[in-house]
Write a protein that holds these residues in place. Structure first.
Motif, PDB file in Angstrom:
ATOM      1  N   LYS A   1       0.831  -1.206   0.000  1.00  0.00           N
ATOM      2  CA  LYS A   1       0.000   0.000   0.000  1.00  0.00           C
ATOM      3  C   LYS A   1       0.866   1.256   0.000  1.00  0.00           C
ATOM      4  O   LYS A   1       0.546   2.237  -0.662  1.00  0.00           O
ATOM      5  CB  LYS A   1      -0.933   0.007   1.200  1.00  0.00           C
ATOM      6  N   MET A   2       1.981   1.235   0.752  1.00  0.00           N
ATOM      7  CA  MET A   2       2.877   2.399   0.765  1.00  0.00           C
ATOM      8  C   MET A   2       3.463   2.653  -0.614  1.00  0.00           C
ATOM      9  O   MET A   2       3.705   3.798  -0.989  1.00  0.00           O
ATOM     10  CB  MET A   2       4.022   2.180   1.776  1.00  0.00           C
ATOM     11  N   ALA A   3       3.697   1.592  -1.383  1.00  0.00           N
ATOM     12  CA  ALA A   3       4.263   1.726  -2.718  1.00  0.00           C
ATOM     13  C   ALA A   3       3.226   2.162  -3.741  1.00  0.00           C
ATOM     14  O   ALA A   3       3.550   2.439  -4.892  1.00  0.00           O
ATOM     15  CB  ALA A   3       4.930   0.430  -3.158  1.00  0.00           C
ATOM     16  N   GLY A   4       1.972   2.197  -3.351  1.00  0.00           N
ATOM     17  CA  GLY A   4       0.933   2.671  -4.254  1.00  0.00           C
ATOM     18  C   GLY A   4       0.145   1.581  -4.931  1.00  0.00           C
ATOM     19  O   GLY A   4      -0.650   1.829  -5.832  1.00  0.00           O
ATOM     20  N   PHE A   5       0.306   0.332  -4.490  1.00  0.00           N
ATOM     21  CA  PHE A   5      -0.447  -0.777  -5.068  1.00  0.00           C
ATOM     22  C   PHE A   5      -1.875  -0.702  -4.554  1.00  0.00           C
ATOM     23  O   PHE A   5      -2.107  -0.679  -3.354  1.00  0.00           O
ATOM     24  CB  PHE A   5       0.201  -2.110  -4.699  1.00  0.00           C
ATOM     25  N   PRO A   6      -2.859  -0.689  -5.443  1.00  0.00           N
ATOM     26  CA  PRO A   6      -4.254  -0.575  -4.987  1.00  0.00           C
ATOM     27  C   PRO A   6      -4.752  -1.867  -4.347  1.00  0.00           C
ATOM     28  O   PRO A   6      -4.880  -2.884  -5.006  1.00  0.00           O
ATOM     29  CB  PRO A   6      -5.019  -0.263  -6.283  1.00  0.00           C
TER      30      PRO A   6
END
Length: 77
Positions: free
Chosen positions: A70-75
């Protein structure tokens, strides 16, 4: 900006205790806090406080196993 989730997990696995994966994901403040806890814990491992700090970082590292995507931007859904 979305980061590479694979690279974030590689950083988490190899440099996670240093907070590098958090810095990569844009969480610089908490990454520096993790780095400071690791350095201070390593320097004071001869006394009780060092073991406690390293235990805190270890638990934080394991929790980040579930938060890194989630921190890396994965939905996530």
């Amino acid at each position: 900006m979305q980061k590479s989730v694979a690279l974030a997990y590689v950083l988490w696995f190899f440099l996670g205790y240093l907070g590098i994966h958090r810095m990569y994901c844009g969480r610089v403040g908490s990454g520096v806090a993790m780095l400071a806890l690791t350095v201070f814990g390593t320097l004071t491992v001869g006394i009780l406080i060092g073991h406690i700090l390293m235990m805190i970082v270890g638990i934080w590292w394991l929790i980040d196993l579930f938060l890194t995507a989630k921190m890396a931007g994965f939905p996530l859904r």
